[in-house]
Design a protein around this motif. Structure first.
Motif, PDB file in Angstrom:
ATOM      1  N   THR A   1       0.483  12.786 -11.962  1.00 62.71           N
ATOM      2  CA  THR A   1       0.900  11.632 -12.750  1.00 62.71           C
ATOM      3  C   THR A   1      -0.305  10.974 -13.410  1.00 62.71           C
ATOM      4  N   HIS A   2      -0.180  10.681 -14.686  1.00 65.60           N
ATOM      5  CA  HIS A   2      -1.256  10.010 -15.427  1.00 65.60           C
ATOM      6  C   HIS A   2      -1.381   8.569 -14.936  1.00 65.60           C
ATOM      7  N   LYS A   3      -2.591   8.016 -15.026  1.00 65.44           N
ATOM      8  CA  LYS A   3      -2.846   6.652 -14.546  1.00 65.44           C
ATOM      9  C   LYS A   3      -1.972   5.609 -15.241  1.00 65.44           C
ATOM     10  N   ASP A   4      -1.499   5.913 -16.456  1.00 67.49           N
ATOM     11  CA  ASP A   4      -0.638   4.970 -17.172  1.00 67.49           C
ATOM     12  C   ASP A   4       0.657   4.697 -16.419  1.00 67.49           C
ATOM     13  N   PHE A   5       1.041   5.592 -15.512  1.00 71.16           N
ATOM     14  CA  PHE A   5       2.322   5.462 -14.811  1.00 71.16           C
ATOM     15  C   PHE A   5       2.147   5.299 -13.304  1.00 71.16           C
ATOM     16  N   LEU A   6       0.913   5.109 -12.852  1.00 70.03           N
ATOM     17  CA  LEU A   6       0.659   4.942 -11.423  1.00 70.03           C
ATOM     18  C   LEU A   6       0.730   3.471 -11.015  1.00 70.03           C
ATOM     19  N   ALA A   7       0.800   3.249  -9.718  1.00 72.81           N
ATOM     20  CA  ALA A   7       0.724   1.892  -9.172  1.00 72.81           C
ATOM     21  C   ALA A   7      -0.687   1.345  -9.405  1.00 72.81           C
ATOM     22  N   PRO A   8      -0.900   0.040  -9.268  1.00 71.38           N
ATOM     23  CA  PRO A   8      -2.255  -0.522  -9.402  1.00 71.38           C
ATOM     24  C   PRO A   8      -3.225   0.153  -8.434  1.00 71.38           C
ATOM     25  N   PRO A   9      -4.473   0.363  -8.851  1.00 74.27           N
ATOM     26  CA  PRO A   9      -5.438   1.109  -8.026  1.00 74.27           C
ATOM     27  C   PRO A   9      -5.604   0.578  -6.608  1.00 74.27           C
ATOM     28  N   HIS A  10      -5.546  -0.752  -6.434  1.00 78.82           N
ATOM     29  CA  HIS A  10      -5.769  -1.307  -5.090  1.00 78.82           C
ATOM     30  C   HIS A  10      -4.631  -0.978  -4.129  1.00 78.82           C
ATOM     31  N   GLN A  11      -3.510  -0.467  -4.662  1.00 77.33           N
ATOM     32  CA  GLN A  11      -2.388  -0.079  -3.814  1.00 77.33           C
ATOM     33  C   GLN A  11      -2.376   1.412  -3.497  1.00 77.33           C
ATOM     34  N   ILE A  12      -3.317   2.168  -4.086  1.00 73.39           N
ATOM     35  CA  ILE A  12      -3.304   3.622  -3.956  1.00 73.39           C
ATOM     36  C   ILE A  12      -4.370   4.064  -2.940  1.00 73.39           C
ATOM     37  N   MET A  71       0.847  -1.196   0.000  1.00 73.77           N
ATOM     38  CA  MET A  71       0.000   0.000   0.000  1.00 73.77           C
ATOM     39  C   MET A  71       0.885   1.250   0.000  1.00 73.77           C
ATOM     40  N   MET A  72       0.606   2.168  -0.897  1.00 71.16           N
ATOM     41  CA  MET A  72       1.366   3.399  -0.976  1.00 71.16           C
ATOM     42  C   MET A  72       0.942   4.340   0.154  1.00 71.16           C
ATOM     43  N   ASP A  73       1.817   5.325   0.485  1.00 73.21           N
ATOM     44  CA  ASP A  73       1.496   6.256   1.556  1.00 73.21           C
ATOM     45  C   ASP A  73       1.088   7.614   0.990  1.00 73.21           C
ATOM     46  N   PHE A  74       0.791   8.553   1.908  1.00 72.15           N
ATOM     47  CA  PHE A  74       0.321   9.878   1.502  1.00 72.15           C
ATOM     48  C   PHE A  74       1.384  10.632   0.715  1.00 72.15           C
ATOM     49  N   ARG A  75       2.637  10.372   1.042  1.00 72.61           N
ATOM     50  CA  ARG A  75       3.726  11.033   0.312  1.00 72.61           C
ATOM     51  C   ARG A  75       3.691  10.648  -1.165  1.00 72.61           C
ATOM     52  N   TYR A  76       3.370   9.391  -1.442  1.00 75.17           N
ATOM     53  CA  TYR A  76       3.263   8.922  -2.825  1.00 75.17           C
ATOM     54  C   TYR A  76       2.194   9.724  -3.572  1.00 75.17           C
ATOM     55  N   LEU A  77       1.061   9.991  -2.903  1.00 74.89           N
ATOM     56  CA  LEU A  77      -0.018  10.747  -3.539  1.00 74.89           C
ATOM     57  C   LEU A  77       0.434  12.152  -3.905  1.00 74.89           C
ATOM     58  N   LEU A  78       1.155  12.801  -2.998  1.00 74.75           N
ATOM     59  CA  LEU A  78       1.621  14.162  -3.264  1.00 74.75           C
ATOM     60  C   LEU A  78       2.665  14.186  -4.373  1.00 74.75           C
ATOM     61  N   GLU A  79       3.562  13.219  -4.354  1.00 70.98           N
ATOM     62  CA  GLU A  79       4.613  13.171  -5.383  1.00 70.98           C
ATOM     63  C   GLU A  79       4.041  12.877  -6.762  1.00 70.98           C
ATOM     64  N   HIS A  80       2.924  12.159  -6.813  1.00 66.38           N
ATOM     65  CA  HIS A  80       2.330  11.759  -8.087  1.00 66.38           C
ATOM     66  C   HIS A  80       0.973  12.441  -8.320  1.00 66.38           C
ATOM     67  N   PHE A  81       0.818  13.621  -7.758  1.00 67.17           N
ATOM     68  CA  PHE A  81      -0.447  14.347  -7.882  1.00 67.17           C
ATOM     69  C   PHE A  81      -0.811  14.575  -9.347  1.00 67.17           C
TER      70      PHE A  81
END
Length: 265
Positions: free
Chosen positions: A13-24, A1-11
């Motif tokens: 970022t297009h979904k093509d380059f994000l982690a799988p949805p269940h990890q976000i 599971m990704m943390d809040f910092r990941y969300l801010l860093e990838h605010f």
């Protein structure tokens, strides 16, 4: 599971380059999404009550929100076109031809229109705009199936649909628009005028080789597909036309029937 910092860093970022949805965190119906939506809804209701009780604020707030949403619409379409793995304008999804997109075309009529024109604009906002805003606010399945609420896309979808709810509430609280004083049958059709106009380019694209589903006339929206399973696209289109006409009229039908009884034969 990704943390809040990941969300801010990838605010952005297009979904093509994000982690799988269940990890976000913050995707559909996760704790972060539910908390975010609850807080935002409280802000919307509280602010709408305040603005609705101060008449001088209503039109300036409407103008500011409309301009903001127009700018954000251009920004989100441009961003999605340029930031994907395969950049390019997506004619199947990126045109502003959805039921909630009509807000962008309705608000100039609601703000600066007079008489029938104002009723057309406000009629959309307080019927289809209200329903579309509510459905996409409480069930943002299309956007939050891949993005967190803490993302550019998540922010846009929540801000946009919260604005639809807010605008309707302010109109009703302030008396800017009401579901009453309907005395003629054709006034029942005013709220669907813009939907019918936008449906023309929407279905031109839908039934072209592009094969889109703007205004959901071909039945690909998850909730509609669940309600009408197995219906062929052309039949679904006819059903949707009926719904786009009838559902907004129902908001004003009690007033029409009440006033009609009061009018002597």
């Amino acid at each position: 599971m990704m943390d809040f910092r990941y969300l801010l860093e990838h605010f952005f970022t297009h979904k093509d380059f994000l982690a799988p949805p269940h990890q976000i965190p913050g995707t559909l119906f996760t704790p972060l999404h539910l908390i975010f939506a609850a807080v935002l809804l409280a802000v919307v209701i509280g602010t709408a009550i305040y603005v609705g009780k101060h008449q001088a604020l209503v039109r300036p707030v409407f103008i500011g929100l409309w301009i903001t949403l127009v700018v954000l619409e251009i920004a989100i379409v441009t961003w999605e076109s340029l930031s994907a793995r395969h950049p390019g304008f997506d004619l199947q999804r990126s045109l502003s031809l959805y039921p909630c997109s009509i807000y962008l075309y309705a608000m100039p009529l609601a703000i600066w229109g007079k008489g029938v024109w104002k009723k057309i604009g406000c009629g959309y906002v307080c019927t289809l705009g209200l329903l579309g805003g509510a459905v996409n606010f409480f069930y943002p399945a299309i956007r939050l199936s891949a993005y967190s609420c803490i993302s550019f896309v998540g922010f846009h979808t929540f801000f946009y649909h919260a604005t639809l709810l807010f605008t309707c509430l302010v109109m009703l609280i302030s008396g800017y628009h009401r579901y009453t004083k309907v005395t003629k049958w054709w006034e029942l059709l005013l709220p669907c005028v813009l939907s019918l106009i936008v449906s023309v380019p929407a279905n031109i694209v839908n039934y072209s080789p592009i094969g889109a589903d703007y205004m959901f006339f071909r039945g690909k929206f998850p909730l509609l597909a669940l309600l009408f399973p197995g219906v062929k696209p052309i039949l679904f289109t006819l059903v949707l036309y009926g719904l786009y006409i009838v559902i907004p009229a129902l908001f004003y039908l009690p007033s029409y029937l009440r006033n009609k009884r009061l009018v002597p034969a």
